[in-house]
Design an enzyme around this catalytic site. Structure first.
Site, PDB file in Angstrom:
ATOM      1  N   ASP A 101      34.904  44.344  48.406  1.00 37.76           N
ATOM      2  CA  ASP A 101      35.000  44.153  46.969  1.00 37.76           C
ATOM      3  C   ASP A 101      34.258  45.327  46.305  1.00 37.76           C
ATOM      4  O   ASP A 101      33.595  46.130  46.970  1.00 37.76           O
ATOM      5  CB  ASP A 101      34.403  42.795  46.574  1.00 37.76           C
ATOM      6  CG  ASP A 101      35.019  42.263  45.288  1.00 37.76           C
ATOM      7  OD1 ASP A 101      35.116  41.040  45.117  1.00 37.76           O
ATOM      8  OD2 ASP A 101      35.428  43.106  44.452  1.00 37.76           O
TER       9      ASP A 101
HETATM   10  C1  GLC Z   1      36.144  42.604  41.261  1.00 36.42           C
HETATM   11  C2  GLC Z   1      36.601  41.295  41.886  1.00 36.42           C
HETATM   12  C3  GLC Z   1      37.795  41.439  42.784  1.00 36.42           C
HETATM   13  C4  GLC Z   1      38.669  42.555  42.278  1.00 36.42           C
HETATM   14  C5  GLC Z   1      37.885  43.853  42.464  1.00 36.42           C
HETATM   15  C6  GLC Z   1      38.647  45.047  41.923  1.00 36.42           C
HETATM   16  O1  GLC Z   1      34.745  42.623  41.192  1.00 36.42           O
HETATM   17  O2  GLC Z   1      35.637  40.534  42.581  1.00 36.42           O
HETATM   18  O3  GLC Z   1      38.475  40.172  42.800  1.00 36.42           O
HETATM   19  O4  GLC Z   1      39.888  42.613  42.997  1.00 36.42           O
HETATM   20  O5  GLC Z   1      36.611  43.792  41.863  1.00 36.42           O
HETATM   21  O6  GLC Z   1      38.737  44.967  40.530  1.00 36.42           O
END
Ligand code: GLC
Length: 708
Positions: free
Chosen positions: A266
């Site tokens: 993430d």
């Molecule tokens: C965010 C979220 C994730 C998302 C990623 C990219 O913090 O937790 O679900 O796909 O970052 O935006």
């Protein structure tokens, strides 16, 4: 000029891998954000394997401009024509529930209990996004949501692992289709929804029993559906952050399930291993995460900076690096990027927000509406209808959280849709002032009040302690109630709110969640009876916030709730039953249920509809295992079916189940189907009562069944 190597097969990928330097390999595992900050030098050096097209870590609730396909193509041309090996970049974005044609939030989609409609809506999203050059989306989110304080319940399919599994697999099929123009990504692996206190990013504590019987099931279903990628979760469970959890990322995901796709961290989660207190520095974080099985580093740049040195120093095994890079190259091969890495700028507008896209999303939005109460005020009747509430005029708010590419002006508001849906004899009285609304309501037959929460109170990083309506809305309902006009309340929200007093004040309550770009139209159709609401709750609605977490699949405990017994599991200041249980929903005519039957591995029931409107009924099948080596919930959803019951007619509902439906992860956390007595309940929601009790023998056959 690049080393010309044609990559058409997995063997070609091996040949390409053998040519790569350590720096180029680390570059394939680097996923920077913010497209327009990427330099040609970085791309020529092979430092950009993929890009997440977002300009902030909180993309879910920040307005974003449409991606610049021209810029993506220009950068891609540098990668393909000027880097040493010409490896194309894969562009990713959070296309969570629609691109330009925004579908209801996933929690709302779950209320449809319709995998077919979910699949079709995701097909629309994939077509629109890939036309812009986005080839990887970070959806479906398959976190089990049992704590509505957590803002991200909006993004999942609710509290039940079976429903989440079915809808998650449908979402994957819709996004990837036959030829995989776009890769899906199941997330957040795993257990994010258990964040303590409903506070986003907080710690979790999950036994392996709960992991396997609740948390992991939807992810396993996504793997079986062929989902191409996975995203590791932010949270730490039992002392191990998911990003560096080799039990999750290797033992379960790779060794047990055989998942061969890419795992992406993430946003910034590799570096967050330092915040967790597990990594001493970025170098250590890169070692921990890559070794555990996180292939791509989103937005930390730690792999890029440290992986070559980690291999040279002997700290990181070169095979670990190669297996990660291989998976990334194979993903690009699957997506056809080696063959055609560019988006066609001349046709990208042709497929955006078409009539067909809107129709597909409208069909889904109609089925996401849940009628929670109706004393007779719906469908709307009477000559004068008052419309009140800021959300009746809202556009952006109907999208809900995680809609980077919706265009608010596309939205037909509830007010506009209602004006055109009402008959010409009906007068719609509108005001934005509560005092006027109270005065006008004296001359109206019914008041429609649209309440609820902004998407900015929903989604990532938006956890709350107060599950009531935002301040002031209840006061408005109370003021109108004092006049005595029947009130129809429409609720727009991203979570299970506490609607106890809202229902006391209202003659009818229609729940819409955040219904997407066609939501205003769907709401107006339901209010005027053109559509008979058929949604069912995918998450329990509590009577009081203090009940949270409250969900249907609870266990009996050693002192079950029993008013006649003093020592019982209960509250002394509130009922322990929710306001509305999982699976609940009304319609404009109650569908009658005959006596359910069980014939072999099929449960069936005859449905009758004495109403004036066709009804789509979601018949749900629940299991109880009377005696098991490890304690199981009193009820578990094992099947459901949506059946059209014509006005004045009848229909048969059949739900198939199997020996595996009876199984669970028991002793040693292995999947097992234990012989013994089971009960089935077949009904309209999770409060359905058992209709049959049957015994499964040692060979897995049903040997006797008796009606209950
Ligand atoms: C965010 C979220 C994730 C998302 C990623 C990219 O913090 O937790 O679900 O796909 O970052 O935006």
């Amino acid at each position: 000029m690049p080393t010309t190597i044609s990559v058409r097969t997995a063997d070609d990928v091996e040949r390409l891998l053998a040519l790569m330097t350590l720096e180029e390999k680390a570059g394939q595992l680097n996923q920077p954000p913010v497209l327009d900050t990427i330099t040609d030098e970085q791309v020529v050096a092979g430092q950009v394997g993929s890009v997440i097209c977002a300009h902030t870590a909180f993309a879910g609730n920040e307005a974003h401009n449409r991606v610049r396909t021209d810029l993506m193509n220009r950068i891609q041309r540098v990668a393909v024509e000027e880097s040493r090996l010409g490896i194309p970049i894969v562009y990713a974005r959070d296309v969570i529930h629609g691109y330009r044609t925004v579908a209801p939030i996933p929690l709302g989609q779950a209320a449809s209990f319709s995998p077919d409609h979910v699949r079709e809506a995701q097909k629309v999203a994939a077509k629109e996004a890939s036309a812009d050059g986005i080839r990887w989306t970070f959806t479906p989110m398959l976190d089990i949501g049992r704590d509505p304080r957590w803002g991200r319940v909006a993004e999942g399919f609710g509290e039940d692992p079976y429903l989440t599994s079915v809808l998650g697999a449908a979402a994957v099929e819709g996004i990837q289709g036959e030829r995989m123009t776009m890769a899906a990504c199941f997330k957040h692996f795993a257990g994010y929804g258990t964040a303590e206190g409903g506070r986003d990013y907080n710690t979790g504590e999950i036994t392996e029993y709960t992991y396997r019987n609740l948390i992991l099931r939807p992810f396993h279903a996504a793997v079986r559906a062929g989902c191409a990628t996975a995203m590791a979760a932010f949270l730490e469970v039992g002392g191990v952050p998911a990003t560096s959890n080799d039990w999750l990322l290797r033992d379960v995901l790779r060794d047990e399930w055989g998942f061969a796709g890419v795992v992406v961290s993430d946003w910034g989660a590799v570096d967050e291993l330092m915040c967790h207190g597990q990594a001493a520095d970025k170098r250590h974080a890169a070692l921990l995460a890559l070794t555990a099985g996180t292939d791509i580093d989103m937005a930390s740049y730690s792999y890029l900076a440290h992986v070559p040195d980690l291999v040279r120093s002997g700290a990181l095994c070169p095979e670990v690096l190669d297996e990660a890079v291989r998976r990334v190259l194979l993903l690009k091969l699957q997506l056809g990027l080696f063959e055609n890495p560019y988006a066609d700028e001349s046709t990208r507008d042709a497929d955006q927000f078409t009539k067909a896209s809107r129709a597909t999303v409208l069909e889904l939005a109609r089925r996401c509406l849940v009628l929670l109460k109706n004393g007779g005020a719906l469908p709307l009747k009477g000559a004068n209808v008052l419309l009140f509430g800021e959300l009746a005029y809202a556009q952006r708010e109907l999208f809900g959280t995680w809609t980077m590419d919706g265009v608010p002006s596309d939205v037909v508001t509830v007010a506009t849709a209602l004006r055109s849906a009402l008959s010409s004899e009906t007068k719609l009285v509108e005001t934005h002032l509560i005092d006027d609304a109270v005065s006008f309501s004296r001359f109206c037959d019914v008041a429609v009040v649209v309440v609820g929460e902004s998407p900015n109170r929903s989604g990532e990083n938006n956890s709350v302690t107060d599950l009531g309506l935002p301040a002031g809305q209840l006061d408005q309902l109370r003021a109108l109630r004092r006049v005595g006009v029947p009130i129809v309340t429409v609720v727009v929200c991203g979570r299970a709110l506490v609607l106890t007093e809202v229902e006391e004040l209202s003659d009818a309550v229609l729940l819409a969640f955040h219904p997407g770009v066609m939501g205003g139209t769907a709401i107006a159709e339901a209010l005027t009876g053109k559509v008979n609401p058929s949604g069912r709750l995918p998450i329990t609605f509590p009577r009081h916030a203090g009940q949270v977490p409250v969900y249907y699949a609870r266990k009996n405990t050693g002192r079950p709730t029993n008013p006649s017994v003093r020592k019982q599991s209960r509250y002394i200041d509130s009922s322990d039953t929710p306001l509305h249980p999982f699976g609940f929903g009304l319609g404009y005519a109650e569908v009658g249920y005959g006596d359910p039957q069980m014939e072999g591995w099929t449960a069936s029931v005859e449905l009758t509809n004495e109403g004036l409107a066709d009804a789509e009924e979601t018949v749900q099948l629940y299991l109880r295992d009377e005696l098991s080596t490890r304690v199981r919930p009193l009820k578990e959803l094992i099947g459901f079916t949506r059946v059209l019951v014509p006005a004045g007619g009848r229909a048969d509902a059949k739900v198939e189940f199997s020996p595996d439906s009876l199984g669970y992860y028991g002793p040693d956390n292995r999947f097992v189907v234990e012989p013994g007595w089971f009960q089935l309940a077949l009904g309209r929601d999770s409060e359905a009562t058992p209709f049959v009790r049957f015994r499964l023998d040692d060979s897995g056959g049903i040997v006797e069944a008796t009606p209950v």
